[in-house]
Design an enzyme around this catalytic site. Structure first.
Site, short mmCIF file in Angstrom:
data_model
loop_
_atom_site.label_atom_id
_atom_site.label_comp_id
_atom_site.label_asym_id
_atom_site.label_seq_id
_atom_site.Cartn_x
_atom_site.Cartn_y
_atom_site.Cartn_z
N CYS A 196 0.84 -1.20 0.00
CA CYS A 196 0.00 0.00 0.00
C CYS A 196 0.88 1.25 0.00
CB CYS A 196 -0.92 0.00 1.22
SG CYS A 196 -2.11 -1.35 1.22
N ARG A 216 -0.27 4.19 -2.50
CA ARG A 216 -1.28 3.97 -3.54
C ARG A 216 -2.67 3.78 -2.95
NH1 ARG A 216 -3.43 -1.06 -3.63
NH2 ARG A 216 -2.27 -2.61 -2.41
N TYR A 259 -13.38 3.33 5.22
CA TYR A 259 -14.29 2.20 5.08
C TYR A 259 -15.65 2.56 5.68
CZ TYR A 259 -10.72 -0.95 3.34
OH TYR A 259 -9.76 -1.55 2.57
N SER A 313 -10.48 -4.67 7.35
CA SER A 313 -11.00 -5.28 6.13
C SER A 313 -9.86 -6.01 5.42
CB SER A 313 -11.60 -4.22 5.20
OG SER A 313 -12.72 -3.62 5.80
#
EC number: 2.1.1.45
Length: 314
Positions: A196, A216, A259, A313
């Site tokens: 990430c 990213r 989220y 998640s």
């Protein structure tokens, strides 16, 4: 930190609803930057407690070039467990209850959550006690540390990107090539989670070392607080080794998202008032960044508000 709270508020007010790989759903924006002056204190959340020792042990794990969660578990660090566990329960060796979509199901089904937690505890125990099992199922693939310290070339050699950059800061601080990349397209399919925080670059000016991270994918509520603290710490460690003061940490994000199951937690955090930032304390004992132990790194004056729990998640 105001910069972080401004990010949360901006995405809540201006973000776009999007689906995502995990099936949770997000509110997302593309392209956002925060800047932190490291001379003003160590940038760690004060509107909720961030477990700093977990930040430290994860960064040292990266610096060692390690990709197995066993080291993390030995330091009571559980932040990568789900990705290793997911690999195990998808394997032919797993004989337990069906763990399909275990993250979402554990959040929504209390009975399943008990089963999942029991399976996870057994998994963690086996990683710690069974070296063969750990070698097979504790591995996450060639993620961050491997790319930083042992990037494989087409000739079969390896490049220690991090050591090379540190040497370049010492010998050619004006270089515009002070870059470390974790994004290796050839290795992506075999990683438990593609990086990430993908690439970072250093910059030297006026006797100060600054770092810019390109991320990213940025999980704003759970991941970003760790990322800020981790790269600020990395900047401090390298600055100490090369004999520079610290400058800025610049955090540039691609897909920055909240989220959908974190929204209430974000609102609670936004209702809180930031406190004074702590000071980073480093032991004089280590001579290079690769010599540090968890006990060598601490914070002085960290008095945050209580932690705010939220589901991860996967």
């Amino acid at each position: 930190m105001k910069q972080y709270l401004d990010l949360e508020k901006y995405v809540l007010e201006n973000g776009t609803q999007k689906g995502d790989r995990t099936g949770t759903g997000t509110i997302s924006t593309f392209g956002y930057q925060m800047r932190f002056d490291l001379q003003e204190g160590f940038p760690i959340m004060t509107t909720k407690r961030v477990p700093f020792k977990l930040v430290v042990s994860e960064l040292l794990w990266f610096l060692h070039g390690d990709t197995n969660i066993r080291y993390l578990l030995q330091h009571n660090n559980n932040i990568w467990n789900e990705w290793a566990f997911e690999r195990f329960v998808k394997s032919a060796d797993y004989k337990g209850e069906d763990m399909t979509d275990f993250g979402l199901r554990a959040e929504r089904d209390p009975a399943f959550k008990e089963v999942y937690q029991a399976e996870m505890e057994q998994f963690k125990t086996r990683i710690l006690e069974d070296e063969g099992f750990a070698n097979k199922y504790g591995e996450l693939g060639n993620i961050y540390g491997k790319q930083w310290r042992e990037w494989k070339t087409s000739q079969g050699e390896t490049i220690d990107q991090l050591a090379d950059v540190i040497e370049m800061i010492k010998t050619n601080p004006n270089s515009r090539r002070l870059i470390v990349s974790a994004w290796n397209p050839e290795d992506i399919p075999n990683m438990a989670l593609p990086p990430c925080h993908s690439l970072f670059q250093f910059y030297v000016a006026d006797g100060k070392l600054s770092c810019q991270l390109y991320q990213r994918s940025a999980d704003i509520f759970l991941g970003v607080p760790f990322n800020i603290a981790s790269y600020a710490l990395l900047t401090h460690l390298i600055a100490r080794e090369v004999g520079l003061d610290v400058g800025e940490f610049i955090h540039t994000m691609g897909d920055a998202h909240l989220y959908n199951n974190h929204i209430e937690q974000v609102k609670e955090q936004l209702s809180r008032t930031p406190h004074a930032l702590p000071k980073l304390v480093l032991s004089d004992k280590p001579t290079t960044i690769f010599d540090f132990d968890v006990a060598d790194i601490s914070l002085d004056g960290y008095h945050p508000d209580p932690a705010i729990k939220a589901p991860i998640s996967v």
